[in-house]
Scaffold this motif. Structure first.
Motif, PDB file in Angstrom:
ATOM      1  N   MET A  37      30.315  45.542  45.559  1.00  0.00           N
ATOM      2  CA  MET A  37      30.642  44.364  44.484  1.00  0.00           C
ATOM      3  C   MET A  37      30.221  44.542  43.259  1.00  0.00           C
ATOM      4  SD  MET A  37      30.270  40.898  47.086  1.00  0.00           S
ATOM      5  CE  MET A  37      28.561  40.402  46.887  1.00  0.00           C
ATOM      6  N   ALA A  38      30.917  43.694  42.272  1.00  0.00           N
ATOM      7  CA  ALA A  38      30.721  43.926  40.956  1.00  0.00           C
ATOM      8  C   ALA A  38      30.746  42.318  40.319  1.00  0.00           C
ATOM      9  CB  ALA A  38      31.392  44.921  40.215  1.00  0.00           C
ATOM     10  N   ILE A  39      29.875  42.226  39.298  1.00  0.00           N
ATOM     11  CA  ILE A  39      30.218  40.975  38.525  1.00  0.00           C
ATOM     12  C   ILE A  39      31.167  41.475  37.436  1.00  0.00           C
ATOM     13  CG2 ILE A  39      28.855  39.708  36.675  1.00  0.00           C
ATOM     14  CD1 ILE A  39      26.323  40.287  38.252  1.00  0.00           C
ATOM     15  N   ARG A  40      32.184  40.345  37.379  1.00  0.00           N
ATOM     16  CA  ARG A  40      33.258  40.609  36.497  1.00  0.00           C
ATOM     17  C   ARG A  40      33.280  39.888  35.153  1.00  0.00           C
ATOM     18  NH1 ARG A  40      38.750  41.981  39.599  1.00  0.00           N
ATOM     19  NH2 ARG A  40      37.607  42.982  41.368  1.00  0.00           N
ATOM     20  N   ASN A  41      33.466  40.234  33.929  1.00  0.00           N
ATOM     21  CA  ASN A  41      33.746  39.407  32.742  1.00  0.00           C
ATOM     22  C   ASN A  41      34.418  38.073  33.120  1.00  0.00           C
ATOM     23  OD1 ASN A  41      31.962  41.007  31.156  1.00  0.00           O
ATOM     24  ND2 ASN A  41      33.986  42.306  30.787  1.00  0.00           N
ATOM     25  N   ILE A  42      33.898  36.980  32.553  1.00  0.00           N
ATOM     26  CA  ILE A  42      34.482  35.755  32.579  1.00  0.00           C
ATOM     27  C   ILE A  42      35.177  35.323  31.372  1.00  0.00           C
ATOM     28  CG2 ILE A  42      34.107  33.181  32.563  1.00  0.00           C
ATOM     29  CD1 ILE A  42      31.842  33.672  34.550  1.00  0.00           C
ATOM     30  N   VAL A  43      36.606  35.122  31.479  1.00  0.00           N
ATOM     31  CA  VAL A  43      37.447  34.979  30.317  1.00  0.00           C
ATOM     32  C   VAL A  43      37.143  33.556  30.010  1.00  0.00           C
ATOM     33  CG1 VAL A  43      39.922  34.492  29.872  1.00  0.00           C
ATOM     34  CG2 VAL A  43      39.238  36.355  31.612  1.00  0.00           C
ATOM     35  N   LYS A  44      37.154  33.510  28.444  1.00  0.00           N
ATOM     36  CA  LYS A  44      36.649  32.263  27.787  1.00  0.00           C
ATOM     37  C   LYS A  44      38.149  31.544  27.243  1.00  0.00           C
ATOM     38  CE  LYS A  44      32.229  32.747  28.326  1.00  0.00           C
ATOM     39  NZ  LYS A  44      32.057  34.110  28.876  1.00  0.00           N
ATOM     40  N   LYS A  45      37.807  30.292  27.121  1.00  0.00           N
ATOM     41  CA  LYS A  45      38.727  29.645  26.372  1.00  0.00           C
ATOM     42  C   LYS A  45      39.332  30.093  24.981  1.00  0.00           C
ATOM     43  CE  LYS A  45      39.823  24.907  24.519  1.00  0.00           C
ATOM     44  NZ  LYS A  45      40.848  24.284  25.300  1.00  0.00           N
ATOM     45  N   GLY A  46      40.574  30.144  25.060  1.00  0.00           N
ATOM     46  CA  GLY A  46      41.007  30.802  23.703  1.00  0.00           C
ATOM     47  C   GLY A  46      41.876  32.227  24.105  1.00  0.00           C
ATOM     48  N   ASP A  47      41.746  32.484  25.265  1.00  0.00           N
ATOM     49  CA  ASP A  47      42.292  33.620  25.961  1.00  0.00           C
ATOM     50  C   ASP A  47      43.754  33.006  26.648  1.00  0.00           C
ATOM     51  OD1 ASP A  47      43.631  35.371  27.535  1.00  0.00           O
ATOM     52  OD2 ASP A  47      41.562  36.608  27.431  1.00  0.00           O
ATOM     53  N   GLU A  48      44.803  33.278  26.313  1.00  0.00           N
ATOM     54  CA  GLU A  48      46.087  32.475  26.934  1.00  0.00           C
ATOM     55  C   GLU A  48      46.039  32.716  28.386  1.00  0.00           C
ATOM     56  OE1 GLU A  48      49.595  35.816  25.969  1.00  0.00           O
ATOM     57  OE2 GLU A  48      49.217  34.154  24.531  1.00  0.00           O
ATOM     58  N   ILE A  49      45.300  33.648  28.796  1.00  0.00           N
ATOM     59  CA  ILE A  49      45.481  33.692  30.488  1.00  0.00           C
ATOM     60  C   ILE A  49      45.209  32.720  31.150  1.00  0.00           C
ATOM     61  CG2 ILE A  49      43.364  34.885  30.820  1.00  0.00           C
ATOM     62  CD1 ILE A  49      44.886  37.079  32.485  1.00  0.00           C
ATOM     63  N   LEU A  50      44.307  32.059  30.519  1.00  0.00           N
ATOM     64  CA  LEU A  50      43.708  30.632  31.132  1.00  0.00           C
ATOM     65  C   LEU A  50      44.943  29.397  31.236  1.00  0.00           C
ATOM     66  CD1 LEU A  50      40.124  30.412  29.747  1.00  0.00           C
ATOM     67  CD2 LEU A  50      40.687  31.250  32.109  1.00  0.00           C
ATOM     68  N   ASN A  51      45.795  29.754  30.448  1.00  0.00           N
ATOM     69  CA  ASN A  51      46.909  28.703  30.356  1.00  0.00           C
ATOM     70  C   ASN A  51      48.109  28.960  31.110  1.00  0.00           C
ATOM     71  OD1 ASN A  51      45.817  28.901  27.236  1.00  0.00           O
ATOM     72  ND2 ASN A  51      45.431  26.910  28.515  1.00  0.00           N
ATOM     73  N   LYS A  52      48.200  30.247  31.792  1.00  0.00           N
ATOM     74  CA  LYS A  52      49.017  30.615  32.527  1.00  0.00           C
ATOM     75  C   LYS A  52      49.339  30.198  34.130  1.00  0.00           C
ATOM     76  CE  LYS A  52      50.600  34.292  29.736  1.00  0.00           C
ATOM     77  NZ  LYS A  52      50.525  35.685  29.278  1.00  0.00           N
ATOM     78  N   ARG A  53      50.236  30.219  34.677  1.00  0.00           N
ATOM     79  CA  ARG A  53      50.148  29.730  36.058  1.00  0.00           C
ATOM     80  C   ARG A  53      50.265  30.956  36.879  1.00  0.00           C
ATOM     81  NH1 ARG A  53      52.325  25.917  39.995  1.00  0.00           N
ATOM     82  NH2 ARG A  53      53.067  27.236  41.576  1.00  0.00           N
ATOM     83  N   CYS A  54      49.452  30.938  37.846  1.00  0.00           N
ATOM     84  CA  CYS A  54      49.039  31.948  38.846  1.00  0.00           C
ATOM     85  C   CYS A  54      50.186  32.268  39.974  1.00  0.00           C
ATOM     86  CB  CYS A  54      47.812  31.912  39.467  1.00  0.00           C
ATOM     87  SG  CYS A  54      46.590  31.742  38.276  1.00  0.00           S
ATOM     88  N   LYS A  55      50.210  33.436  40.195  1.00  0.00           N
ATOM     89  CA  LYS A  55      51.300  33.656  41.438  1.00  0.00           C
ATOM     90  C   LYS A  55      50.592  33.815  42.823  1.00  0.00           C
ATOM     91  CE  LYS A  55      54.642  36.273  38.941  1.00  0.00           C
ATOM     92  NZ  LYS A  55      54.242  36.791  37.478  1.00  0.00           N
ATOM     93  N   GLU A  56      51.462  33.516  43.765  1.00  0.00           N
ATOM     94  CA  GLU A  56      51.037  33.423  45.205  1.00  0.00           C
ATOM     95  C   GLU A  56      50.489  34.754  45.565  1.00  0.00           C
ATOM     96  OE1 GLU A  56      53.073  31.388  48.113  1.00  0.00           O
ATOM     97  OE2 GLU A  56      52.311  29.527  47.174  1.00  0.00           O
ATOM     98  N   VAL A  57      49.466  34.874  46.320  1.00  0.00           N
ATOM     99  CA  VAL A  57      49.056  36.018  47.105  1.00  0.00           C
ATOM    100  C   VAL A  57      50.203  36.572  48.062  1.00  0.00           C
ATOM    101  CG1 VAL A  57      47.374  37.197  48.246  1.00  0.00           C
ATOM    102  CG2 VAL A  57      46.628  35.737  46.415  1.00  0.00           C
ATOM    103  N   LYS A  58      50.687  37.584  48.166  1.00  0.00           N
ATOM    104  CA  LYS A  58      51.882  37.977  49.166  1.00  0.00           C
ATOM    105  C   LYS A  58      51.050  38.682  50.421  1.00  0.00           C
ATOM    106  CE  LYS A  58      55.808  36.992  47.325  1.00  0.00           C
ATOM    107  NZ  LYS A  58      55.976  37.235  45.539  1.00  0.00           N
ATOM    108  N   GLU A  59      50.070  39.479  50.002  1.00  0.00           N
ATOM    109  CA  GLU A  59      49.333  40.409  51.034  1.00  0.00           C
ATOM    110  C   GLU A  59      47.812  40.457  50.712  1.00  0.00           C
ATOM    111  OE1 GLU A  59      49.163  45.120  52.428  1.00  0.00           O
ATOM    112  OE2 GLU A  59      50.286  44.447  50.718  1.00  0.00           O
TER     113      GLU A  59
END
Ligand code: NI
Length: 158
Positions: free
Chosen positions: A1-23
Motif C-alpha cells: 500500500m502507498a499514499i498517493r498524491n492528491i490532485v488539487k483543483k485547477g488540474d483539469e483531470i478533476l473536470n473529466k468524466r471517468c471511464k467504467e472499470v472493465k476488469e
C-alpha cells in the motif's frame, strides 16, 4: 500500500468524466488499497479515483462505519433532501453548504466483482453523492449554496 498524491483543483483531470472499470485486476485492487490509505491519511471520509489522477469510476468511503469500496457505482434511488457543509481533499480550506438527497441507494461492484447495493442516509448519502460527482468531473464547490468558515475541530474532508 502507498499514499498517493492528491490532485488539487485547477488540474483539469478533476473536470473529466471517468471511464467504467472493465476488469478488476491486480492494478485496480492496488488502487483501492492506496485510495483508502490516502483517504485515511488525509482525514477524509471519501476519495474518488480522479483525485489521485486516475480517470476510472472508483471511489472509497468511510463515514465511521467501515470502508466501502465502490467500483462503477450508480445511484438508483434518492429520497428527500438535506443541506450540509462539505469539504474536499482536492479543495483544501474551502467549505460550503450543498443540497443533497437525505437518502440514496447506490449499486456498484465490490472488489470481488459482485454486484452489491448500499443504502446511505445523512452524511453517508452526502458522501456517496459527493464522490459520484467526482466521477463525472463535478466538484462540490460548483454546487455550494453558501460558503462557510469552519473551526479546525469541525473540519471534515470529502
Ligand atoms: Ni471531494
Amino acid at each position: 500500500m502507498a499514499i498517493r498524491n492528491i490532485v488539487k483543483k485547477g488540474d483539469e483531470i478533476l473536470n473529466k468524466r471517468c471511464k467504467e472499470v472493465k476488469e478488476i485486476n491486480r492494478k485496480i485492487l492496488e488502487l483501492l488499497d492506496d485510495m483508502a490509505e490516502t483517504m485515511y491519511e488525509g482525514n477524509g471520509v471519501g476519495l474518488a479515483a480522479p483525485q489521485v489522477g486516475i480517470l476510472k469510476r472508483i471511489a472509497v468511503i468511510d463515514v465511521g462505519d467501515g470502508l466501502i469500496e465502490l467500483i462503477n457505482p450508480v445511484i438508483t434511488e434518492t429520497e428527500g433532501e438535506q443541506i450540509e457543509t462539505e469539504g474536499c481533499l482536492s479543495i483544501p480550506g474551502v467549505y460550503g453548504k450543498v443540497k443533497r438527497p437525505q437518502r440514496v441507494v447506490v449499486e456498484y461492484l465490490n472488489r470481488a466483482g459482485e454486484k452489491v447495493r448500499t443504502e446511505g442516509t445523512g452524511l453517508k448519502a452526502v458522501c456517496i453523492c459527493h464522490e459520484l460527482d467526482h466521477l463525472d468531473g463535478v466538484l462540490f464547490d460548483e454546487k455550494v449554496i453558501e460558503f462557510v468558515e469552519l473551526d479546525n475541530d469541525e473540519k471534515e474532508n470529502e
